[in-house]
Scaffold this motif. Structure first.
Motif: not given
Length: 294
Positions: A185-199, A206-213
């Motif tokens: 996730a470059c714009v928000g955090d993992e939770n933000y990205l998950k919300e985008q996926f779910l939308s 079938v969602h991708p794996v999200t990695l982070s620092l």
């Protein structure tokens, strides 16, 4: 009809002793490079006889904004784009995507929120192209990857790309079920990205794996680590990457070397036009960096 350069080439490259393959979607077209070529391919390929205006929203230096301004100009539509903020310096000295979109006839408006309900004479496109129509072009990207794997006898493949809305990563995973798609996730955090996926897709299987620092990353902030890895990428690969998403993408990928346990494909999603505005900011802030000893 605009001709885009499909399929985009794939190069074999080594960076920091990690071998990987690079999908050069940045070479598809100067106006529709990278994920914008994929996300907006549906709109390029189809006619919309009732549409007179295109409406979207996002940041004032968005790559999507520029590509949409080209789309609207090609189709003969008005283009209205909403932002919540325009920096005073940018207003006084237009440059980068902002200037290019204005030159294409974009009408930019400042407002806190924007309606998504319009008459059929108006085509509304979500920020960054986050909508079902994006699936059309991203499916074609997946098919290119499958064909390349077969031609090169590659059975296992990990795929990595940084995400804004996560639309490209999501639909890639949907059409490449036998491969693992990784993103960050470059714009928000993992939770933000998950919300985008779910939308766009309710099935989390079938969602991708999200990695982070470990350390929180703030979008568009000028990090020395981002600038240094961007410079190193250019020195070692000869490829210019986007300054907004790719540096974080590569930092995350190198922090998870397990991804390289099998052949790995990094997708270059374009966006380098935005470097025109980002690079001078980095050069001013980190002029002390010795580029010869990176």
């Amino acid at each position: 009809m605009k001709t885009l350069h499909f399929p985009s080439p794939i190069q074999s490259i080594t960076f920091d002793e990690h071998h990987f393959y690079l999908k050069r979607d940045d070479l598809i077209d100067s106006d529709f490079s990278g994920n914008k070529a994929r996300k907006f391919y549906y709109f390029l390929q189809h006619d919309f006889p009732d549409v007179r205006k295109l409406v979207s929203y996002g940041s004032a230096q968005s790559n999507a904004m520029y590509s949409l301004s080209v789309l609207a100009k090609m189709k003969g539509w008005e283009f209205e784009y909403a932002v919540d903020h325009i920096a005073d310096y940018l207003k006084a000295h237009p440059h980068g995507n902002y200037k290019a979109a204005l030159d294409n006839g974009m009408k930019i408006i400042q407002k806190e929120s924007i309606s998504s309900s319009y008459p059929k004479s108006v085509l509304f496109i979500e920020e960054g192209g986050r909508q079902q129509e994006a699936e059309f072009g991203i499916r074609a990207l997946a098919e290119e990857i499958v064909a390349w794997k077969e031609e090169n006898d590659i059975t296992q493949l990990n795929i990595f790309l940084p995400s804004g809305t996560g639309t490209t990563a999501l639909f890639l995973q949907k059409y490449l079920p036998s491969n693992r798609v990784y993103t960050t996730a470059c714009v928000g955090d993992e939770n933000y990205l998950k919300e985008q996926f779910l939308s766009l897709e309710k099935d989390e299987n079938v969602h991708p794996v999200t990695l982070s620092l470990d350390k929180k990353h703030h979008f568009a902030k000028l990090y020395k680590e981002n600038y240094k890895i961007w410079l190193k990428l250019h020195q070692q690969t000869g490829v210019e990457f986007d300054l907004l998403y790719d540096p974080l993408g590569w930092r995350v990928l190198l922090a998870h070397p397990e991804v390289f346990s099998i052949p790995t494909l990094y997708i270059h999603q374009g966006g380098v036009l935005g470097n025109e505005s980002m690079l001078p900011r980095y050069e001013r802030k980190y002029k002390d960096i010795d580029k010869d000893i990176l």
